[in-house]
Motif scaffolding. Sequence first.
Motif, PDB file in Angstrom:
ATOM      1  N   SER A 420      77.073 -20.163 -25.994  1.00 33.71           N
ATOM      2  CA  SER A 420      76.885 -18.808 -26.523  1.00 33.71           C
ATOM      3  C   SER A 420      78.108 -18.297 -27.271  1.00 33.71           C
ATOM      4  CB  SER A 420      76.536 -17.847 -25.383  1.00 33.71           C
ATOM      5  OG  SER A 420      77.607 -17.751 -24.468  1.00 33.71           O
ATOM      6  N   PHE A 421      79.268 -18.945 -27.099  1.00 32.89           N
ATOM      7  CA  PHE A 421      80.476 -18.528 -27.814  1.00 32.89           C
ATOM      8  C   PHE A 421      80.568 -19.137 -29.213  1.00 32.89           C
ATOM      9  CE2 PHE A 421      82.183 -17.958 -23.386  1.00 32.89           C
ATOM     10  CZ  PHE A 421      82.338 -16.588 -23.474  1.00 32.89           C
ATOM     11  N   MET A 422      79.619 -19.975 -29.601  1.00 30.96           N
ATOM     12  CA  MET A 422      79.707 -20.695 -30.865  1.00 30.96           C
ATOM     13  C   MET A 422      79.145 -19.920 -32.048  1.00 30.96           C
ATOM     14  SD  MET A 422      78.924 -24.658 -29.901  1.00 30.96           S
ATOM     15  CE  MET A 422      79.397 -25.121 -31.561  1.00 30.96           C
ATOM     16  N   PHE A 423      78.483 -18.780 -31.787  1.00 31.15           N
ATOM     17  CA  PHE A 423      77.820 -18.071 -32.875  1.00 31.15           C
ATOM     18  C   PHE A 423      78.814 -17.161 -33.590  1.00 31.15           C
ATOM     19  CE2 PHE A 423      74.398 -18.322 -29.480  1.00 31.15           C
ATOM     20  CZ  PHE A 423      73.993 -19.574 -29.901  1.00 31.15           C
ATOM     21  N   PRO A 424      78.852 -17.183 -34.928  1.00 31.42           N
ATOM     22  CA  PRO A 424      79.792 -16.339 -35.672  1.00 31.42           C
ATOM     23  C   PRO A 424      79.512 -14.848 -35.545  1.00 31.42           C
ATOM     24  CG  PRO A 424      78.968 -18.153 -37.032  1.00 31.42           C
ATOM     25  CD  PRO A 424      78.121 -18.109 -35.809  1.00 31.42           C
ATOM     26  N   SER A 425      78.252 -14.471 -35.248  1.00 27.33           N
ATOM     27  CA  SER A 425      77.878 -13.060 -35.167  1.00 27.33           C
ATOM     28  C   SER A 425      77.770 -12.640 -33.706  1.00 27.33           C
ATOM     29  CB  SER A 425      76.539 -12.828 -35.883  1.00 27.33           C
ATOM     30  OG  SER A 425      76.073 -11.511 -35.656  1.00 27.33           O
ATOM     31  N   TYR A 426      78.586 -11.668 -33.289  1.00 23.69           N
ATOM     32  CA  TYR A 426      78.556 -11.201 -31.905  1.00 23.69           C
ATOM     33  C   TYR A 426      77.235 -10.525 -31.550  1.00 23.69           C
ATOM     34  CZ  TYR A 426      79.895  -8.828 -27.607  1.00 23.69           C
ATOM     35  OH  TYR A 426      79.938  -8.377 -26.314  1.00 23.69           O
ATOM     36  N   PRO A 427      76.636  -9.683 -32.425  1.00 22.65           N
ATOM     37  CA  PRO A 427      75.324  -9.116 -32.081  1.00 22.65           C
ATOM     38  C   PRO A 427      74.241 -10.173 -31.871  1.00 22.65           C
ATOM     39  CG  PRO A 427      76.321  -7.853 -33.847  1.00 22.65           C
ATOM     40  CD  PRO A 427      77.172  -9.063 -33.652  1.00 22.65           C
ATOM     41  N   LEU A 428      74.285 -11.284 -32.630  1.00 23.69           N
ATOM     42  CA  LEU A 428      73.321 -12.360 -32.414  1.00 23.69           C
ATOM     43  C   LEU A 428      73.546 -13.019 -31.059  1.00 23.69           C
ATOM     44  CD1 LEU A 428      71.018 -14.089 -33.514  1.00 23.69           C
ATOM     45  CD2 LEU A 428      72.729 -15.584 -34.550  1.00 23.69           C
ATOM     46  N   THR A 429      74.808 -13.136 -30.649  1.00 20.95           N
ATOM     47  CA  THR A 429      75.106 -13.662 -29.315  1.00 20.95           C
ATOM     48  C   THR A 429      74.458 -12.804 -28.236  1.00 20.95           C
ATOM     49  OG1 THR A 429      77.224 -14.510 -30.116  1.00 20.95           O
ATOM     50  CG2 THR A 429      76.970 -14.279 -27.740  1.00 20.95           C
ATOM     51  N   GLY A 430      74.529 -11.484 -28.397  1.00 20.31           N
ATOM     52  CA  GLY A 430      73.900 -10.594 -27.427  1.00 20.31           C
ATOM     53  C   GLY A 430      72.397 -10.768 -27.368  1.00 20.31           C
TER      54      GLY A 430
END
Length: 518
Positions: A420-430
């Motif tokens: 889950s830490f690999m995504f460039p967009s933090y809102p997409l991680t959420g």
Amino acid sequence: MSLFRKTTKLSSKKQKSQQNENQNQPESVLLSGHLQDDFQQIKHLFKAAGDFVYREIEITPKYPAVILYLNGIINVERMELHVIQPLLKHEAGLLPPYPTIDHFKALLSAARVTQGETFQEAVDHILSGSTVLLINGFQKAIFISEQAWEQRSIEEPASEAIVLGPREGFTENVTTNISMIRRRLKTPNLKFEMMKVGKLSNTGVVITYLEGIAEPSILEEVRSRIERIEIDAIEDSGYILEFIEDQPFSVFPQILQTERPDRVVGNLLEGRIAIIVDNSPFALIVPVTFFQMMNSPEDYYGRFIMTTFIRFIRYLFLIVALLFPSIYIAVTTFHHELLPTNLIFSVAASREKVPFPAVIEALLMEITFEALREAGLRLPRPIGSTVSIVGALVVGQAAVEAGIVSAPLVIVVATTGIASFMFPSYPLTGAIRLLRFFMIFLAATLGFYGIFLGVFFILVHLVQLRSFGVPYLAPLAPFHFNNVKDLLIRVPWWMMNERPQETGKTNLKRLRYRRRKY
């Protein structure tokens, strides 16, 4: 049928009432030209403001004046140098016998001097950090820009760290942010439209786009949605985001938030529109797609072969972050036959002393991991990462030894957290974090059938999702062959000769390059 949100027209009765209200607004009240009357009215508005400062001066015996400003947000030294001294020490003959307001403006040595004729304009300029000059006998006020806001220096973005590429990020000052964009795009086609949002804050909102590239219909929709916002104050760009999203109840972000000026410029060149909000280091980019959320700015600074490999890893771990815990629950609860015999015995032995079913195990570990993640974010940086890492190791090891959870589940949850830490967009991680719990419940009730059903519902939702009228899964659905060059793979720059079809169709051609064979 239009893809944009429909706007309702005001009734004639409501329009008349609004016109009557506008007539009573302060912006319609003109300055009288009598210095004491105008000064007393403005002074009355700031009667309880301890930072309100005024100074009465005499330019000539016939023309007394008063200078108004707020202490702490103007540069007093520059105001003394460029305003007070030129007015008090002007040479004889500079003012004609019957001067106009322009003659007094010519005395000032400040870089930016404007004028206005209403009380509201004077009050707005005082609140914005300008010095206001009222002169007896003139129904116009002079505004001198001598702001001196305290601001944070330009630093590397904390939320979008990269190895290759620029190291500077936006600050809370909108003027500084605009200058960083202007430095990268030296063209008169770069436009900045200024707006004010917030009845009490009057926060500056800037719509940024490239004329001749941005789609006019999308630009008009952006203006319309921002103009409809009626709120007391805007403290961050996140306030604007919730008002202008197409589907605010969707877990997937439909607006890209970034604090990198290079990322903003890259999206402007593709026909998108940026929204910069004063007092916020995060710019908003519209419209966006799901695949754009998965791309990092660093993808365009390295060689295309390595970038393509990293993107494959990123999409692989997207599946891991969403489905790995639910797959573990489905296999251990319903589908034992899918595992090799040795692995079945190993998992069964590890779960022999665990008193809970797999779904309870997974929920306990996932919630604990989320709590450790949030604790690491809220604590000071030097100890935040230490607490989250050490806490995860200690809690995981203690839970296994106590027989509360099994060792394989700890591996599953840890791998999922790393993914889950690999995504460039933090809102997409959420969004992925929330959907993971949804998939866990489906796997616990229906097994793999529940997982397939959940994935189906997610895909259906993504297909019908829009961002300012642009399909969220473009260019995959609808399919555009030329735009697939920057989807899962990233072809060399000299092959990406067209802008995205959805946002750059006004001016599709991006580059003309014929590669020479060596």
